[in-house]
Design an enzyme around this catalytic site. Structure first.
Site, short mmCIF file in Angstrom:
data_model
loop_
_atom_site.label_atom_id
_atom_site.label_comp_id
_atom_site.label_asym_id
_atom_site.label_seq_id
_atom_site.Cartn_x
_atom_site.Cartn_y
_atom_site.Cartn_z
N ILE A 220 0.83 -1.19 0.00
CA ILE A 220 0.00 0.00 0.00
C ILE A 220 0.88 1.25 0.00
O ILE A 220 2.04 1.20 0.41
CB ILE A 220 -0.95 0.03 1.21
CG1 ILE A 220 -0.16 -0.08 2.53
CG2 ILE A 220 -1.97 -1.08 1.12
CD1 ILE A 220 -1.02 0.04 3.76
N GLY A 221 0.32 2.37 -0.48
CA GLY A 221 1.05 3.62 -0.45
C GLY A 221 1.17 4.26 -1.81
O GLY A 221 0.65 3.78 -2.82
N MET A 223 3.80 4.66 -3.88
CA MET A 223 4.54 3.97 -4.94
C MET A 223 3.71 2.88 -5.61
O MET A 223 3.64 2.82 -6.85
CB MET A 223 5.86 3.42 -4.40
CG MET A 223 6.85 3.01 -5.49
SD MET A 223 6.41 1.49 -6.36
CE MET A 223 6.45 0.32 -5.00
N GLU A 244 -2.14 -10.32 -0.02
CA GLU A 244 -2.68 -10.38 1.35
C GLU A 244 -3.61 -9.21 1.61
O GLU A 244 -4.63 -9.35 2.27
CB GLU A 244 -1.56 -10.42 2.38
CG GLU A 244 -0.69 -9.18 2.44
CD GLU A 244 0.36 -9.26 3.53
OE1 GLU A 244 0.42 -10.29 4.24
OE2 GLU A 244 1.14 -8.31 3.68
N GLY A 342 3.37 -9.89 5.81
CA GLY A 342 3.64 -11.00 4.91
C GLY A 342 4.84 -10.80 4.01
O GLY A 342 5.01 -11.53 3.03
#
Length: 399
Positions: A220-221, A223, A244, A342
């Site tokens: 996430i984020g 990038m 995940e 993960g």
């Protein structure tokens, strides 16, 4: 069979339901969007009355009332499998505590007795005509947690999408001890902030390594969202999803047809995820969508499952690394940031997959509050930073 009567018999207020919690209990909220809004608020109202109640959750997306209403921890201890930005503040303040674990072991932690559960409190979608409550955005280790629980309370929320599962996607009313209704919408994450120059540079470094028919796991984020936009505007085709955490980055890839899951070696035709948080648009996309399935982390994050894909590509972020090649992704020195999650699961599985690649990404420097620059590439770790991925499992580093 009509389950309306049983529903009404078990329906109660949140204040009534939390009376089932007693001193010394372990209370489990499961993870992320399964957070029970009304029940948490009502349980927080019992601060000062209860003693030694341990509450477990992961990735809090709204203020947690057992923390907010019990600042001195007289009644509650808040424990986390993984931290959001809000959780990080709680940990900084000594008001929450992180429990380390690999996410593929999340279910087995309950099965093997490392995680006790006296009372489970989870948000679910409204009951269907067969008496089932769908788990919605959280599969993860929810069934393992419920199997362990002595008492199960569901909080019914109409804003929870119904999401079909590969397995373990619902609970029947006969297994439920109490039902609470909630009219507040489940939490959403805002759209990602505009990409930084560093996000764009990292995404452009990775993009040439991508090809048709890869199965993609994104973190996430900024990038991942930037990379998702690059893919959406590219000529790549027939991509798959096995991740995940399903985030906003995937939505555009599905909407533009870049991900269709048709060429996956396993779970063909189905995108697979374990937990999801994102915008309302993402939740609406998933509601009753038979193209996407939820699944337990013990399946999704198992390297033996990941390596069965063809050309699996895993992309995750980290905080820092040293010149030995060790990767830190969960703490900055002794300050806790997120969690093990993960990352190592996917780095291991992608490496063992034919044509697989695992990328770990980070900005090469950070700026402190005084504006001073500090390198995220260290000669060696000496400040207490946690090693998340060993040097033997990080073949692609991108800064």
């Amino acid at each position: 069979m009509d389950y309306t009567k049983e529903y009404q018999q078990k329906l109660m207020t949140a204040a009534e339901a939390v009376k089932l919690v007693k001193d010394g209990d372990w209370v489990d909220y499961s993870q992320t969007c399964t957070f029970p809004i009304e029940l948490d608020n009502a349980l927080g109202d019992r601060a000062g009355e209860l003693k030694d109640v341990k509450v477990r959750h992961a990735i809090s997306m709204r203020p947690v009332q057992v923390v907010e209403k019990d600042p001195n921890q007289e009644s509650f201890t808040y424990n986390l499998w993984h931290c959001s930005g809000l959780d990080r503040k709680y940990v900084d303040q000594g008001r929450a505590y992180y429990e380390p674990m690999l996410f593929r072991h999340c279910g087995p932690y309950y099965q093997k007795g490392y995680a006790e559960v006296d009372v489970a409190m989870i948000t679910v979608a409204p009951m269907d005509r067969f008496g089932n409550f769908n788990f919605g955005l959280t599969n993860c280790a929810q069934q393992d947690m419920l199997d362990k629980a002595k008492i199960i309370i569901v909080e019914v929320n109409e804003s929870m999408p119904v999401i079909f599962g590969k397995t373990n996607d619902h609970i029947h009313i006969s297994q439920v001890d109490a039902i609470v209704e909630c009219s507040q919408p489940i939490a959403v994450t805002p759209p990602s902030a505009p990409a930084t120059p560093e996000d764009i540079a990292i995404a452009n470094f990775i993009f040439p390594y991508l090809e048709d028919e890869i199965t993609l796991q994104l973190g996430i984020g900024g990038m991942p969202d930037t990379l998702g936009n690059l893919i959406a505007e590219s000529d790549l085709k027939d991509l798959g999803m096995h991740t995940e955490l399903m985030s906003n980055a995937y939505l555009k890839l599905y909407e533009t047809g870049k991900i269709n899951d048709r060429k996956k070696a396993i779970d063909r035709g189905k995108g697979i995820f374990g937990i999801c948080n994102g915008t309302r648009e993402l939740y609406d996309f998933l509601h009753m969508n038979s193209n996407v399935l939820s699944a337990p982390m013990s399946y999704i994050n198992d390297p033996a499952v990941i390596k069965q894909h063809n050309k699996f590509v895993s992309i995750n972020s980290c905080i820092n690394m040293d010149l030995y090649g060790q990767i830190g992704s969960e703490s900055s020195g002794t300050r806790h940031i997120s969690g093990t999650g993960g990352q190592l699961d996917f780095a291991t599985g992608a490496f063992e997959c034919p044509g697989g690649k695992s990328f770990l990404t980070m900005k090469s420097f950070r700026k402190d509050k005084q504006g001073n620059l500090h390198s995220n590439i260290l000669p060696k770790f000496t400040d207490g930073s946690i090693i998340t991925t060993p040097r033997t499992s990080a073949p692609f580093m991108v800064t």
